[in-house]
Write a protein that holds these residues in place. Structure first.
Motif, short mmCIF file in Angstrom:
data_model
loop_
_atom_site.label_atom_id
_atom_site.label_comp_id
_atom_site.label_asym_id
_atom_site.label_seq_id
_atom_site.Cartn_x
_atom_site.Cartn_y
_atom_site.Cartn_z
N LEU A 148 0.81 -1.22 0.00
CA LEU A 148 0.00 0.00 0.00
C LEU A 148 0.85 1.28 0.00
O LEU A 148 0.31 2.38 0.13
N GLY A 149 2.16 1.14 -0.15
CA GLY A 149 3.00 2.31 -0.32
C GLY A 149 3.87 2.71 0.85
O GLY A 149 4.56 3.73 0.80
N PHE A 150 3.89 1.92 1.90
CA PHE A 150 4.76 2.22 3.04
C PHE A 150 6.17 1.69 2.75
O PHE A 150 6.32 0.66 2.10
N ALA A 151 7.16 2.40 3.26
CA ALA A 151 8.56 1.98 3.13
C ALA A 151 9.24 2.06 4.49
O ALA A 151 8.90 2.90 5.32
N LYS A 152 10.21 1.20 4.68
CA LYS A 152 10.94 1.15 5.95
C LYS A 152 11.74 2.44 6.16
O LYS A 152 12.44 2.89 5.26
N VAL A 153 11.59 2.99 7.38
CA VAL A 153 12.36 4.19 7.74
C VAL A 153 13.18 3.97 9.02
O VAL A 153 13.97 4.83 9.40
N GLY A 154 12.98 2.85 9.68
CA GLY A 154 13.72 2.57 10.91
C GLY A 154 13.28 1.25 11.50
O GLY A 154 12.39 0.58 10.98
N THR A 156 13.34 -1.09 15.56
CA THR A 156 13.76 -1.36 16.92
C THR A 156 14.06 -2.85 16.99
O THR A 156 13.97 -3.55 15.98
N GLU A 157 14.32 -3.32 18.18
CA GLU A 157 14.58 -4.76 18.32
C GLU A 157 13.37 -5.60 17.91
O GLU A 157 13.50 -6.66 17.33
N ALA A 158 12.16 -5.08 18.16
CA ALA A 158 10.95 -5.87 17.93
C ALA A 158 10.14 -5.42 16.72
O ALA A 158 9.34 -6.20 16.20
N GLU A 159 10.32 -4.17 16.27
CA GLU A 159 9.43 -3.64 15.25
C GLU A 159 10.19 -2.96 14.11
O GLU A 159 11.32 -2.51 14.28
N VAL A 160 9.51 -2.87 12.96
CA VAL A 160 9.99 -2.10 11.82
C VAL A 160 9.06 -0.90 11.69
O VAL A 160 7.84 -1.05 11.73
N GLN A 161 9.64 0.30 11.58
CA GLN A 161 8.84 1.50 11.37
C GLN A 161 8.76 1.78 9.87
O GLN A 161 9.78 1.73 9.17
N LEU A 162 7.53 2.04 9.43
CA LEU A 162 7.27 2.31 8.02
C LEU A 162 6.62 3.67 7.88
O LEU A 162 5.94 4.12 8.80
N GLU A 163 6.81 4.28 6.72
CA GLU A 163 6.20 5.58 6.48
C GLU A 163 5.79 5.69 5.01
O GLU A 163 6.46 5.17 4.13
N ALA A 164 4.68 6.37 4.78
CA ALA A 164 4.22 6.71 3.43
C ALA A 164 4.06 8.20 3.39
O ALA A 164 3.53 8.80 4.33
N ARG A 165 4.52 8.80 2.33
CA ARG A 165 4.41 10.28 2.19
C ARG A 165 3.43 10.61 1.10
O ARG A 165 3.24 9.89 0.17
#
Length: 165
Positions: A148-154, A156-165
Motif C-alpha cells: 500500500l506504499g509504506f517503506a521502511k524508515v527505521g 527497533t529490536e521488535a518492530e519495523v517503522q514504516l512511512e508513506a508520504r
C-alpha cells in the motif's frame, strides 16, 4: 466516525471505543495474535489481559495521559457487529496507524486493506506523513503495508517503522 470508502466493502463502520469495549478490544488483539501463531512460548495470558486492558482503559477514558492526547481507539464494526480494533494517532506533524486487528473470520476479505487505505487518505488530506510500526514476527502485515506504499524508515529490536508520504 465513518470515512468515504476507497474500495467497495461490506458495511464497515468505525466508532470510538468506550470503557464498555475494553474487554472486547483485549480479546481481539489476543485472538488475532494467537490465530497468527505469534504468541511466544512463555506467554502469560493473564498478565497480558491485565496489562492490555489497563492500557486500553486509559486510551478510551475521559481523562487520558498526555502521551495519549492525540490517540483515538475505535471499534471496527462490520454489518453492525464488533469485528476489530483500530487505533490512530493524529499528532500535529504526522498520522500514525498505531494498531489494527480484526477477528480471524474477518481477515483476508480486504477489510484491513480498506481501513489502511482510509488512513492514508486522511493523512494525505492533512498533508502529513503516514506512519505505522509492524512487529518483526508479522511478515503478512508488513507485506500489506508495503503493497500500500509504506517503506521502511527505521527499526527497533521488535518492530519495523514504516512511512508513506
Amino acid at each position: 466516525m465513518s470515512l468515504d470508502p476507497v474500495t467497495p466493502q461490506p458495511s464497515v463502520h468505525l466508532r470510538e471505543a468506550t470503557a464498555h469495549d475494553v474487554g472486547f478490544l483485549t480479546d481481539v488483539v489476543l485472538v488475532a495474535t494467537v490465530a497468527q501463531g505469534r504468541v511466544p512460548e512463555d506467554f502469560d495470558e493473564h498478565e497480558f489481559r491485565s496489562g492490555f486492558s489497563a492500557w486500553t482503559a486509559e486510551q478510551v477514558g475521559a481523562v487520558r495521559p498526555d502521551d495519549l492526547e492525540h490517540s483515538t481507539t475505535y471499534v471496527i464494526e462490520i454489518e453492525g457487529e464488533r469485528a476489530g480494533r483500530l487505533r490512530v494517532v493524529r499528532a500535529p506533524d504526522h498520522r500514525e496507524l498505531a494498531g489494527i486487528q480484526l477477528l480471524p473470520a474477518h481477515q483476508q476479505h480486504g477489510i484491513g486493506t480498506h481501513l489502511v487505505e482510509q488512513f492514508l487518505v486522511e493523512a494525505r488530506a492533512a498533508g502529513l506523513p503516514a506512519r505505522i510500526s509492524v512487529e518483526k514476527d508479522n511478515p503478512r502485515a508488513r507485506a500489506l503495508y508495503e503493497r500500500l506504499g509504506f517503506a521502511k524508515v527505521g527499526e527497533t529490536e521488535a518492530e519495523v517503522q514504516l512511512e508513506a508520504r
